[in-house]
Design an enzyme around this catalytic site. Sequence first.
Site, PDB file in Angstrom:
ATOM      1  N   LYS A  79       0.313 -12.503  -1.992  1.00 41.71           N
ATOM      2  CA  LYS A  79       0.036 -13.939  -2.074  1.00 41.71           C
ATOM      3  C   LYS A  79      -0.681 -14.329  -3.354  1.00 41.71           C
ATOM      4  CE  LYS A  79       0.403 -14.905   2.884  1.00 41.71           C
ATOM      5  NZ  LYS A  79       1.785 -15.408   2.810  1.00 41.71           N
ATOM      6  N   PHE A 123      -0.391 -10.528  12.357  1.00 43.85           N
ATOM      7  CA  PHE A 123       0.706 -11.058  11.561  1.00 43.85           C
ATOM      8  C   PHE A 123       0.733 -10.299  10.237  1.00 43.85           C
ATOM      9  CE2 PHE A 123       2.796 -13.631   8.390  1.00 43.85           C
ATOM     10  CZ  PHE A 123       3.960 -13.972   9.048  1.00 43.85           C
ATOM     11  N   ASP A 134      -4.890  -4.878   5.745  1.00 43.06           N
ATOM     12  CA  ASP A 134      -3.977  -5.902   5.247  1.00 43.06           C
ATOM     13  C   ASP A 134      -4.817  -7.089   4.769  1.00 43.06           C
ATOM     14  OD1 ASP A 134      -2.228  -7.986   4.809  1.00 43.06           O
ATOM     15  OD2 ASP A 134      -1.001  -7.597   6.579  1.00 43.06           O
TER      16      ASP A 134
END
Length: 407
Positions: A262, A148, A233
């Site tokens: 984030k 994801f 990531d």
Amino acid sequence: MTAPVRTARGSEELIRAEEPVLAHNYHPLPVVVARAEGAWVEDVEGRRYLDMLAGYSALNFGHRHPALIEAAHRQLDRLTLTSRAFHNDRLAGFAERLSALTGTDMVLPMNTGAEAVESGIKVARKWAYDVKGVPADRATIVVAADNFHGRTTTIVSFSTDETARAGFGPFTPGFKIVPYNDLAALEAAVDGTTAAVLIEPIQGEAGVNIPDDGYLAGVRELTRRAGCLFVADEIQSGLGRTGHTLAVEHESVVPDVVLLGKALGGGIVPVSAVVGSREVLGVLHPGEHGSTFGGNPLAAAMGTAVVELLETGEFQRRATELGAVLREGLDALVGRGVVGFRARGLWAGVDVDPALGTGREVSERLMREGVLVKDTHGSTIRLAPPLTVTAEELRGALGTLEKVLTS
């Protein structure tokens, strides 16, 4: 918390009001949050909930951390946006501090996590053509199944989640998908056209999938031998979540490029970044990539404040120490409603006995008991509380999980 701000409309009415005017791209739990502080949120009726999701790690430092709120107020009183048509007085300091924290040379500031991934893809391809010498338009990137990385058209092109893909083709070419945690499959996929291997050190959305010891080091060695980039990531796993600043540090691995987001915005503004070596990020030249909001003064001020919190090491230590509490509590639930779990630092994917309900159903039961979590797939829920949570609060949440699974 400060005095509650009451709304004329209650939770049920507000949820109904969203239905005709909001696109249905999410299926939230039926709670309407109006206020928050630390690890706690409050709905419009004044009910309190312990937040055990923390915005998928965007709220690593809790809601409205005093140092972050102060930094935001200071910058709001001075300057918020210039665009990158001009320099601003906050960007250099942010880049210097973030580079030092991550042990990298250069920073490419963006906004959202998906933008960081898209930027990382572009940089890897440019590097492949300019430095590695891959023929034009032939560069490939190897990724892992069950990944994801976001929901843009290019990113869902290499997703294996059919819900994320169906109805959004045609898809972007140039990606090879191999099983996660499988070095042999990865080595077989890498060839002379490979620009990069792009993986999550821990797969968050897939259920906090943690690779075998040695996998990340193996990816690093394989990419070094093959002459391609290792792009990690760390948008969910980074910035303290797993007990280190970056999850790759658990194997003392240094990727060529790291993607951050984030938590970098402190839960206040969207801030993301691509960080890496000068050899890689130096391939970009003016006009080849950009963002009106990327690196804006408010974002740079928030990012700097986040880096300052992480420079102390306090939050990395908290994730390690509280992670032991989390694992101990989950161990006690195995065979008592929990069939298995995976945890690293203050982050866990918990597989609930399917006979007790889906992950969504368990999340709804926890919500009714004052604890907020979110399901991933099937009967799996994820736990990722703010790193400011206390051991007592964490044990209380685990006790509530035990209650909903065993009562």
